[in-house]
Design an enzyme around this catalytic site. Structure first.
Site, PDB file in Angstrom:
ATOM      1  N   HIS A 175       0.831  -1.197   0.000  1.00  0.00           N
ATOM      2  CA  HIS A 175       0.000   0.000   0.000  1.00  0.00           C
ATOM      3  C   HIS A 175       0.871   1.254   0.000  1.00  0.00           C
ATOM      4  CE1 HIS A 175      -3.227  -2.784   1.181  1.00  0.00           C
ATOM      5  NE2 HIS A 175      -4.054  -1.853   0.738  1.00  0.00           N
ATOM      6  N   LYS A 193      -0.413   4.923   4.568  1.00  0.00           N
ATOM      7  CA  LYS A 193      -1.305   4.000   5.297  1.00  0.00           C
ATOM      8  C   LYS A 193      -0.764   3.769   6.699  1.00  0.00           C
ATOM      9  CE  LYS A 193      -3.708  -0.438   4.866  1.00  0.00           C
ATOM     10  NZ  LYS A 193      -5.006   0.170   5.236  1.00  0.00           N
TER      11      LYS A 193
END
Length: 267
Positions: free
Chosen positions: A155, A159
């Site tokens: 990700h 995040k």
């Protein structure tokens, strides 16, 4: 037209939800909220999302909006999500939650509150990922203990939680399918002289880099062959569209806790 309130309306996911609702023929934007002190308070939700004026100001007062809204969609933070769900339960509205990183205690409260209201809670609203949940369970049962299982997720650098909620859900599905306890067999990092891989291990590895929207790989490694199931999201609209599909579905349901596999009739 289903009246939708978007929580975290100035965020990455919230902005896409506002934009997609603005273009929808089945949904209408009834409200947009952000946390107290947020710089976007008072701004038009559509203009903040970059999709043109929507006529809906961003506010921090969810209870005031619940009088005219039918369902809240929330991709915010665990603390904010629970506060929103408490208000939703009081007003007996529906909710769609895509927030990840909730603690065990927060999950217990979420489950308790959803005795009173219909709620879809899923770490990943993607149709493709939820189909993968079903497929990999069958794969794991068939391949059995002779194939090592690894889950790799990637990700964007911003995040906050790791591993991703989707990776954990994938690992839980796999562990359940081969009759293992993920708390006992999950391996989240490897370094140094660790010895041979234990047969029961399920590895969950995390990558954080750049602007990756969301990549998940499930690897089954056998002697002489490797099978990989890969899902790559190229746009947050993948998750936003899934959440809007869940919103259309959940307003017709009885109180209780549901997930995207219920929405997609994959159970």
């Amino acid at each position: 037209m289903i009246k939708v309130i978007v929580a975290g309306a100035a965020g990455r996911m919230g902005s896409r939800l506002v934009a997609l609702i603005k273009d929808s023929t089945a949904l209408t934007l009834a409200g947009a909220i952000e946390g107290k002190g947020h710089h976007a308070l008072g701004e038009d939700a559509g203009e903040t999302a970059g999709c043109g004026r929507a006529g809906i100001p961003i506010t921090d007062d969810l209870p005031a909006l619940l009088e005219r809204g039918e369902v809240v969609i929330d991709f915010s933070t665990p603390e904010a999500t629970l506060n929103h769900l408490r208000a939703v339960a009081q007003y007996r509205r529906a909710m769609v939650i895509g927030t990840t990183g909730l603690s065990a205690l927060e999950l217990e409260e979420l489950k308790s509150l959803t005795h009173h209201v219909p709620c879809v809670f899923s770490p990943n609203m993607s149709v493709g990922i939820n189909l993968i949940y079903k497929i990999i369970g069958e794969m794991a049962k068939t391949l059995g203990d002779e194939y090592d299982i690894e889950v790799i997720e990637a990700h964007h650098r911003l995040k906050k939680d790791a591993p991703s909620g989707t990776a954990l859900k994938i690992a839980e599905v796999l562990a359940r399918s081969v009759h293992r306890d993920l708390n006992q067999v999950g391996v989240y990092a490897r370094k140094g002289l660790i010895g041979e891989r234990k047969k029961q291990e399920i590895g969950i590895q995390t990558i954080r880099a750049g602007d990756i929207v969301g990549d998940h790989t499930i690897l089954f490694g056998g002697m002489g062959e490797r099978i990989e199931v890969i899902h790559r999201a190229s746009s947050r609209d993948t998750f936003a569209r899934g959440a809007l599909r869940a919103a259309r579905w959940i307003v017709k349901q009885q109180p209780g806790l549901y997930d995207m596999m219920d929405v997609l009739n994959l159970k």
